[in-house]
Design a protein around this motif. Sequence first.
Motif, PDB file in Angstrom:
ATOM      1  N   THR A   1     -68.053  29.191 -52.144  1.00 38.34           N
ATOM      2  CA  THR A   1     -68.703  28.122 -51.382  1.00 38.34           C
ATOM      3  C   THR A   1     -67.702  27.106 -50.840  1.00 38.34           C
ATOM      4  N   THR A   2     -66.437  27.185 -51.282  1.00 35.99           N
ATOM      5  CA  THR A   2     -65.414  26.286 -50.747  1.00 35.99           C
ATOM      6  C   THR A   2     -64.732  26.877 -49.519  1.00 35.99           C
ATOM      7  N   ALA A   3     -65.007  28.128 -49.193  1.00 38.01           N
ATOM      8  CA  ALA A   3     -64.398  28.768 -48.025  1.00 38.01           C
ATOM      9  C   ALA A   3     -65.004  28.209 -46.746  1.00 38.01           C
ATOM     10  N   PHE A   4     -64.220  28.197 -45.685  1.00 33.79           N
ATOM     11  CA  PHE A   4     -64.733  27.737 -44.394  1.00 33.79           C
ATOM     12  C   PHE A   4     -63.869  28.336 -43.288  1.00 33.79           C
ATOM     13  N   ALA A   5     -64.367  28.247 -42.056  1.00 35.99           N
ATOM     14  CA  ALA A   5     -63.637  28.797 -40.913  1.00 35.99           C
ATOM     15  C   ALA A   5     -63.808  27.898 -39.712  1.00 35.99           C
ATOM     16  N   THR A   6     -62.899  28.049 -38.755  1.00 36.72           N
ATOM     17  CA  THR A   6     -62.971  27.324 -37.499  1.00 36.72           C
ATOM     18  C   THR A   6     -62.183  28.110 -36.461  1.00 36.72           C
ATOM     19  N   THR A   7     -62.087  27.583 -35.248  1.00 32.61           N
ATOM     20  CA  THR A   7     -61.278  28.212 -34.209  1.00 32.61           C
ATOM     21  C   THR A   7     -60.250  27.213 -33.704  1.00 32.61           C
ATOM     22  N   TYR A   8     -59.113  27.728 -33.280  1.00 27.18           N
ATOM     23  CA  TYR A   8     -58.069  26.917 -32.655  1.00 27.18           C
ATOM     24  C   TYR A   8     -57.341  27.800 -31.660  1.00 27.18           C
ATOM     25  N   ASP A   9     -57.293  27.357 -30.397  1.00 24.34           N
ATOM     26  CA  ASP A   9     -56.661  28.141 -29.356  1.00 24.34           C
ATOM     27  C   ASP A   9     -57.315  29.526 -29.315  1.00 24.34           C
ATOM     28  N   ASN A  10     -56.561  30.588 -29.513  1.00 25.28           N
ATOM     29  CA  ASN A  10     -57.118  31.938 -29.501  1.00 25.28           C
ATOM     30  C   ASN A  10     -57.257  32.521 -30.905  1.00 25.28           C
ATOM     31  N   LEU A  11     -57.412  31.659 -31.889  1.00 28.19           N
ATOM     32  CA  LEU A  11     -57.441  32.110 -33.276  1.00 28.19           C
ATOM     33  C   LEU A  11     -58.779  31.817 -33.938  1.00 28.19           C
ATOM     34  N   TYR A  12     -59.233  32.765 -34.753  1.00 30.20           N
ATOM     35  CA  TYR A  12     -60.275  32.516 -35.747  1.00 30.20           C
ATOM     36  C   TYR A  12     -59.534  32.239 -37.044  1.00 30.20           C
ATOM     37  N   LEU A  13     -59.708  31.043 -37.598  1.00 30.63           N
ATOM     38  CA  LEU A  13     -58.986  30.632 -38.795  1.00 30.63           C
ATOM     39  C   LEU A  13     -59.953  30.529 -39.964  1.00 30.63           C
ATOM     40  N   ILE A  14     -59.639  31.173 -41.071  1.00 29.44           N
ATOM     41  CA  ILE A  14     -60.497  31.137 -42.240  1.00 29.44           C
ATOM     42  C   ILE A  14     -59.689  30.733 -43.462  1.00 29.44           C
ATOM     43  N   ALA A  15     -60.232  29.786 -44.232  1.00 26.38           N
ATOM     44  CA  ALA A  15     -59.600  29.314 -45.464  1.00 26.38           C
ATOM     45  C   ALA A  15     -60.329  29.930 -46.643  1.00 26.38           C
ATOM     46  N   LEU A  16     -59.584  30.581 -47.542  1.00 28.64           N
ATOM     47  CA  LEU A  16     -60.188  31.320 -48.650  1.00 28.64           C
ATOM     48  C   LEU A  16     -59.558  30.926 -49.979  1.00 28.64           C
ATOM     49  N   PRO A  17     -60.370  30.739 -51.031  1.00 30.94           N
ATOM     50  CA  PRO A  17     -59.813  30.526 -52.368  1.00 30.94           C
ATOM     51  C   PRO A  17     -59.391  31.870 -52.969  1.00 30.94           C
ATOM     52  N   LEU A  18     -58.170  31.964 -53.434  1.00 25.15           N
ATOM     53  CA  LEU A  18     -57.643  33.210 -53.988  1.00 25.15           C
ATOM     54  C   LEU A  18     -57.383  33.062 -55.483  1.00 25.15           C
ATOM     55  N   ASP A  19     -57.437  34.204 -56.162  1.00 20.56           N
ATOM     56  CA  ASP A  19     -57.094  34.277 -57.587  1.00 20.56           C
ATOM     57  C   ASP A  19     -57.903  33.253 -58.397  1.00 20.56           C
ATOM     58  N   SER A  20     -57.239  32.296 -59.026  1.00 21.00           N
ATOM     59  CA  SER A  20     -57.941  31.304 -59.842  1.00 21.00           C
ATOM     60  C   SER A  20     -58.169  29.992 -59.109  1.00 21.00           C
ATOM     61  N   GLU A  21     -57.908  29.960 -57.802  1.00 14.84           N
ATOM     62  CA  GLU A  21     -58.072  28.725 -57.043  1.00 14.84           C
ATOM     63  C   GLU A  21     -59.546  28.324 -56.965  1.00 14.84           C
ATOM     64  N   GLN A  22     -59.785  27.034 -57.081  1.00 15.62           N
ATOM     65  CA  GLN A  22     -61.138  26.511 -56.901  1.00 15.62           C
ATOM     66  C   GLN A  22     -61.351  25.948 -55.502  1.00 15.62           C
ATOM     67  N   LEU A  23     -60.252  25.755 -54.774  1.00 12.55           N
ATOM     68  CA  LEU A  23     -60.283  25.321 -53.382  1.00 12.55           C
ATOM     69  C   LEU A  23     -59.289  26.165 -52.589  1.00 12.55           C
ATOM     70  N   PRO A  24     -59.551  26.421 -51.306  1.00 12.65           N
ATOM     71  CA  PRO A  24     -58.595  27.195 -50.506  1.00 12.65           C
ATOM     72  C   PRO A  24     -57.279  26.445 -50.334  1.00 12.65           C
ATOM     73  N   THR A  25     -56.191  27.199 -50.336  1.00 10.10           N
ATOM     74  CA  THR A  25     -54.878  26.596 -50.088  1.00 10.10           C
ATOM     75  C   THR A  25     -54.176  27.259 -48.905  1.00 10.10           C
ATOM     76  N   ARG A  26     -54.795  28.298 -48.314  1.00  9.73           N
ATOM     77  CA  ARG A  26     -54.165  29.011 -47.202  1.00  9.73           C
ATOM     78  C   ARG A  26     -55.176  29.310 -46.097  1.00  9.73           C
ATOM     79  N   LEU A  27     -54.685  29.288 -44.855  1.00  7.28           N
ATOM     80  CA  LEU A  27     -55.473  29.697 -43.702  1.00  7.28           C
ATOM     81  C   LEU A  27     -55.003  31.068 -43.239  1.00  7.28           C
ATOM     82  N   PHE A  28     -55.947  31.968 -42.961  1.00  4.92           N
ATOM     83  CA  PHE A  28     -55.629  33.276 -42.420  1.00  4.92           C
ATOM     84  C   PHE A  28     -56.099  33.325 -40.972  1.00  4.92           C
TER      85      PHE A  28
END
Length: 357
Positions: free
Chosen positions: A323-350
């Motif tokens: 439920t902490t994941a989210f996405a947006t757009t910038y320029d020609n990119l779809y950007l998604i932030a995802l919590p990985l492993d033991s993270e409770q909040l996303p720390t990286r954008l893909f």
Amino acid sequence: MFNDAIDDQPHSAAAAGSVGMDCNPNPALLEPGVVADGKNLWCRGDGSIETRPGLKVCTTFLRAYLYALGAANPNLEIYAAGFLDTPNYEAQIFFSSTEAWAVTGDGNDLLATRITVGGVAPTIAKRQSPLVQLVDRLFYLDGTGRITWLLYTAGTWTNGQVTTFSTGGAIPVMGNLVAQAFRLIAVEGQGYKCYASAVGTAHNSADWVSTENIQVGSGSGDPPRTVLATQAGFLTVLNGRSAYQISMESATVASWSSLQVCGHTGCVEGRTAVVIGQDVFFLSRFGVVNLGALADTVSIAPQDTLSYPIQPFIDRINWTYITTAFATTYDNLYLIALPLDSEQLPTRLFAYHLKLK
């Protein structure tokens, strides 16, 4: 060797130890797959690779205002952001747990103005639906899922809530809002109904009629995750295991119709869904998908998703805190932030490049 003057062509030629060479590949190009695992790289489309461009600083209101409260203060976290655009006023709006700000202009490192109504700042729920503008008002859900609005007129902010229908009955707790065809659409937080406001107005109880709704889904444990305004005046409702499209062609809500677009996967978190052109991108349990492609398939597997090239990261998603994941757009990119492993909040954008795929 031969003598050009007498045009004496050689009878035979040989080079001891020569095996040959491949002259086809361009030595200036990298082999396919060399940068597959590269981080923060940007393919420009002309064969060149460079680091991704960054974003300019819009405002330093966190540093200037909130840091004085202490680095551990929960007010430091931004809960929501949106844009208010009227003929007389344009501003980016930001909310934390207890404060709200407006940032006007498009320059760098702008000053934020604190928003208050009668000296008190409006508040918003953490990870609630986006800020939605209808005509001149900004609508959102408060901490209890109630429809709330914010209005700026001649330098003064006012706000209010809509808690009852036109008949006086209580409006259900809502989970998501969207504006389409000059109506505000609200989806039940625990249910299957999409309620529609009157045309052009949604801030009064008289604007909400309890029978002006349409039910989406089968009612078999597959509630909506989000509702989106899509092209041609349609609404797209993403459920946990399916997706529906609502036609708003009729002026009467009772005549609206819904059609199931996809029945073999759905959206795991509504805030990862983004409308891009004629399509909808979102995170399913298998990875990031686009709804247009799902409509033509009879089943889905990880290798059918847009995110399959980063499947090792998809496999590391911490689904407990999805439920902490989210996405947006910038320029020609779809950007998604995802919590990985033991993270409770996303720390990286893909990033998924919409043009280069």
